[in-house]
Design a protein around this motif. Structure first.
Motif, PDB file in Angstrom:
ATOM      1  N   GLY A  46       0.795  -1.220   0.000  1.00  0.00           N
ATOM      2  CA  GLY A  46       0.000   0.000   0.000  1.00  0.00           C
ATOM      3  C   GLY A  46       0.831   1.275   0.000  1.00  0.00           C
ATOM      4  N   ILE A  47       1.984   1.236  -0.650  1.00  0.00           N
ATOM      5  CA  ILE A  47       2.851   2.415  -0.714  1.00  0.00           C
ATOM      6  C   ILE A  47       3.283   2.654  -2.161  1.00  0.00           C
ATOM      7  CG2 ILE A  47       3.684   2.230   1.669  1.00  0.00           C
ATOM      8  CD1 ILE A  47       6.206   0.862   0.613  1.00  0.00           C
ATOM      9  N   ALA A  48       3.829   3.833  -2.422  1.00  0.00           N
ATOM     10  CA  ALA A  48       4.311   4.168  -3.760  1.00  0.00           C
ATOM     11  C   ALA A  48       5.554   3.352  -4.089  1.00  0.00           C
ATOM     12  CB  ALA A  48       4.632   5.661  -3.829  1.00  0.00           C
ATOM     13  N   PRO A  49       5.754   3.014  -5.374  1.00  0.00           N
ATOM     14  CA  PRO A  49       6.937   2.246  -5.757  1.00  0.00           C
ATOM     15  C   PRO A  49       8.256   2.919  -5.353  1.00  0.00           C
ATOM     16  CG  PRO A  49       5.340   2.206  -7.530  1.00  0.00           C
ATOM     17  CD  PRO A  49       4.817   3.173  -6.501  1.00  0.00           C
ATOM     18  N   SER A  50       8.329   4.237  -5.452  1.00  0.00           N
ATOM     19  CA  SER A  50       9.573   4.923  -5.072  1.00  0.00           C
ATOM     20  C   SER A  50       9.822   4.794  -3.569  1.00  0.00           C
ATOM     21  CB  SER A  50       9.531   6.398  -5.482  1.00  0.00           C
ATOM     22  OG  SER A  50       8.418   7.037  -4.875  1.00  0.00           O
ATOM     23  N   THR A  51       8.761   4.886  -2.790  1.00  0.00           N
ATOM     24  CA  THR A  51       8.864   4.713  -1.338  1.00  0.00           C
ATOM     25  C   THR A  51       9.290   3.283  -1.009  1.00  0.00           C
ATOM     26  OG1 THR A  51       7.176   6.386  -0.960  1.00  0.00           O
ATOM     27  CG2 THR A  51       7.606   4.853   0.850  1.00  0.00           C
ATOM     28  N   CYS A  52       8.709   2.342  -1.726  1.00  0.00           N
ATOM     29  CA  CYS A  52       9.024   0.930  -1.506  1.00  0.00           C
ATOM     30  C   CYS A  52      10.507   0.675  -1.774  1.00  0.00           C
ATOM     31  CB  CYS A  52       8.158   0.066  -2.418  1.00  0.00           C
ATOM     32  SG  CYS A  52       8.383  -1.700  -2.189  1.00  0.00           S
ATOM     33  N   LEU A  53      10.991   1.179  -2.885  1.00  0.00           N
ATOM     34  CA  LEU A  53      12.401   0.996  -3.234  1.00  0.00           C
ATOM     35  C   LEU A  53      13.313   1.574  -2.153  1.00  0.00           C
ATOM     36  CD1 LEU A  53      14.025  -0.182  -5.579  1.00  0.00           C
ATOM     37  CD2 LEU A  53      14.040   2.109  -6.593  1.00  0.00           C
ATOM     38  N   MET A  54      12.965   2.770  -1.686  1.00  0.00           N
ATOM     39  CA  MET A  54      13.766   3.424  -0.647  1.00  0.00           C
ATOM     40  C   MET A  54      13.738   2.619   0.659  1.00  0.00           C
ATOM     41  SD  MET A  54      13.142   7.176   1.051  1.00  0.00           S
ATOM     42  CE  MET A  54      11.644   6.600   1.835  1.00  0.00           C
ATOM     43  N   ARG A  55      12.564   2.126   1.033  1.00  0.00           N
ATOM     44  CA  ARG A  55      12.446   1.368   2.284  1.00  0.00           C
ATOM     45  C   ARG A  55      13.177   0.034   2.215  1.00  0.00           C
ATOM     46  NH1 ARG A  55       8.449   2.168   6.461  1.00  0.00           N
ATOM     47  NH2 ARG A  55       7.524   4.221   6.285  1.00  0.00           N
ATOM     48  N   VAL A  56      13.074  -0.662   1.094  1.00  0.00           N
ATOM     49  CA  VAL A  56      13.781  -1.946   0.962  1.00  0.00           C
ATOM     50  C   VAL A  56      15.284  -1.701   0.998  1.00  0.00           C
ATOM     51  CG1 VAL A  56      14.244  -3.908  -0.569  1.00  0.00           C
ATOM     52  CG2 VAL A  56      11.892  -3.129  -0.201  1.00  0.00           C
ATOM     53  N   ARG A  57      15.734  -0.654   0.331  1.00  0.00           N
ATOM     54  CA  ARG A  57      17.167  -0.309   0.365  1.00  0.00           C
ATOM     55  C   ARG A  57      17.602  -0.034   1.807  1.00  0.00           C
ATOM     56  NH1 ARG A  57      17.664   3.913  -3.363  1.00  0.00           N
ATOM     57  NH2 ARG A  57      17.776   2.296  -4.941  1.00  0.00           N
ATOM     58  N   SER A  58      16.787   0.701   2.552  1.00  0.00           N
ATOM     59  CA  SER A  58      17.103   1.003   3.952  1.00  0.00           C
ATOM     60  C   SER A  58      17.134  -0.275   4.792  1.00  0.00           C
ATOM     61  CB  SER A  58      16.083   1.991   4.515  1.00  0.00           C
ATOM     62  OG  SER A  58      16.270   2.154   5.899  1.00  0.00           O
ATOM     63  N   LEU A  59      16.185  -1.181   4.569  1.00  0.00           N
ATOM     64  CA  LEU A  59      16.156  -2.446   5.313  1.00  0.00           C
ATOM     65  C   LEU A  59      17.418  -3.265   5.035  1.00  0.00           C
ATOM     66  CD1 LEU A  59      12.405  -3.357   4.784  1.00  0.00           C
ATOM     67  CD2 LEU A  59      13.488  -2.850   6.983  1.00  0.00           C
ATOM     68  N   ARG A  60      17.898  -3.234   3.802  1.00  0.00           N
ATOM     69  CA  ARG A  60      19.138  -3.948   3.469  1.00  0.00           C
ATOM     70  C   ARG A  60      20.344  -3.273   4.120  1.00  0.00           C
ATOM     71  NH1 ARG A  60      19.850  -5.788  -2.486  1.00  0.00           N
ATOM     72  NH2 ARG A  60      21.407  -7.003  -1.412  1.00  0.00           N
ATOM     73  N   GLU A  61      20.402  -1.943   4.048  1.00  0.00           N
ATOM     74  CA  GLU A  61      21.539  -1.214   4.628  1.00  0.00           C
ATOM     75  C   GLU A  61      21.619  -1.394   6.137  1.00  0.00           C
ATOM     76  OE1 GLU A  61      20.827   2.758   3.239  1.00  0.00           O
ATOM     77  OE2 GLU A  61      21.687   2.341   1.254  1.00  0.00           O
ATOM     78  N   ARG A  62      20.461  -1.507   6.796  1.00  0.00           N
ATOM     79  CA  ARG A  62      20.430  -1.692   8.251  1.00  0.00           C
ATOM     80  C   ARG A  62      20.626  -3.144   8.656  1.00  0.00           C
ATOM     81  NH1 ARG A  62      15.019   0.669  10.238  1.00  0.00           N
ATOM     82  NH2 ARG A  62      14.305   0.182   8.150  1.00  0.00           N
ATOM     83  N   GLY A  63      20.708  -4.042   7.686  1.00  0.00           N
ATOM     84  CA  GLY A  63      20.934  -5.452   7.991  1.00  0.00           C
ATOM     85  C   GLY A  63      19.686  -6.220   8.372  1.00  0.00           C
ATOM     86  N   VAL A  64      18.514  -5.601   8.240  1.00  0.00           N
ATOM     87  CA  VAL A  64      17.270  -6.316   8.535  1.00  0.00           C
ATOM     88  C   VAL A  64      17.064  -7.388   7.470  1.00  0.00           C
ATOM     89  CG1 VAL A  64      14.757  -6.104   8.774  1.00  0.00           C
ATOM     90  CG2 VAL A  64      16.251  -4.319   9.702  1.00  0.00           C
ATOM     91  N   ILE A  65      17.254  -7.008   6.215  1.00  0.00           N
ATOM     92  CA  ILE A  65      17.259  -7.977   5.118  1.00  0.00           C
ATOM     93  C   ILE A  65      18.720  -8.245   4.799  1.00  0.00           C
ATOM     94  CG2 ILE A  65      16.672  -8.392   2.709  1.00  0.00           C
ATOM     95  CD1 ILE A  65      14.256  -6.548   3.101  1.00  0.00           C
TER      96      ILE A  65
END
Length: 165
Positions: A46-65
């Motif tokens: 339920g979010i914009a694709p650009s927001t999704c990309l940014m959040r997934v990138r952040s999750l990877r950078e933080r080591g969550v993913i």
């Protein structure tokens, strides 16, 4: 002039782990299908694709993913037998433990190594071509290791992967 009775409440806080509901939903969706395209992932969350990309990138950078993995059919690779091998180490010196935990993940057929509490020190998730190959693995790589004082093998009849909470 009347005093303003409104007082600001506390600032919104992230959960102790730093993840909000959207982050949790993205992790849940990716755990179920790590190959989900960004547009489909964004729509499902339920979010914009650009927001999704940014959040997934952040999750990877933080080591969550930590990565994306293939769920491999071991039988198709000639390794139909799976087992958990409980291992007890004799001397609990840091050097012996470090040597063991560095060596074991590189052994043939080792899928995972777990350092555990209780009567045993480690659980190894292994695959093998046959019961004979599994026995040879235990004899050649575990009971032959001077640090290992006990190894107990349990065959896995079925493995069902769980989801994330």
């Amino acid at each position: 002039m009347p005093k303003d009775r409104r007082t600001p409440g506390p600032a919104p806080r992230a959960a102790p782990d730093g993840l909000d509901e959207v982050d949790r939903e993205l992790v849940r969706l990716l755990a179920a299908d790590g190959r989900m395209p960004n547009n489909a992932l964004a729509e499902a969350a339920g979010i914009a694709p650009s927001t999704c990309l940014m959040r997934v990138r952040s999750l990877r950078e933080r080591g969550v993913i930590r990565g994306f993995h293939a769920d491999v059919d071991l039988a198709a690779l000639g390794q139909p037998l799976q087992a958990l091998v409980a291992v007890r180490i004799g001397a609990h010196s840091r050097d012996e433990i470090n040597r063991f935990r560095t060596k074991v993940p590189g052994l043939p057929g080792v899928l995972s190594l777990f350092h555990v509490s209780g009567a045993n020190d480690y659980l190894l998730h292994v695959s093998a071509a046959s019961p004979d190959a599994l026995r040879e693995f235990v004899l050649d790589h575990l009971t032959a290791d001077p640090a290992v004082v006990h190894a107990e093998t349990s065959l896995i009849f079925e493995h069902v992967r769980g989801g994330t909470s």
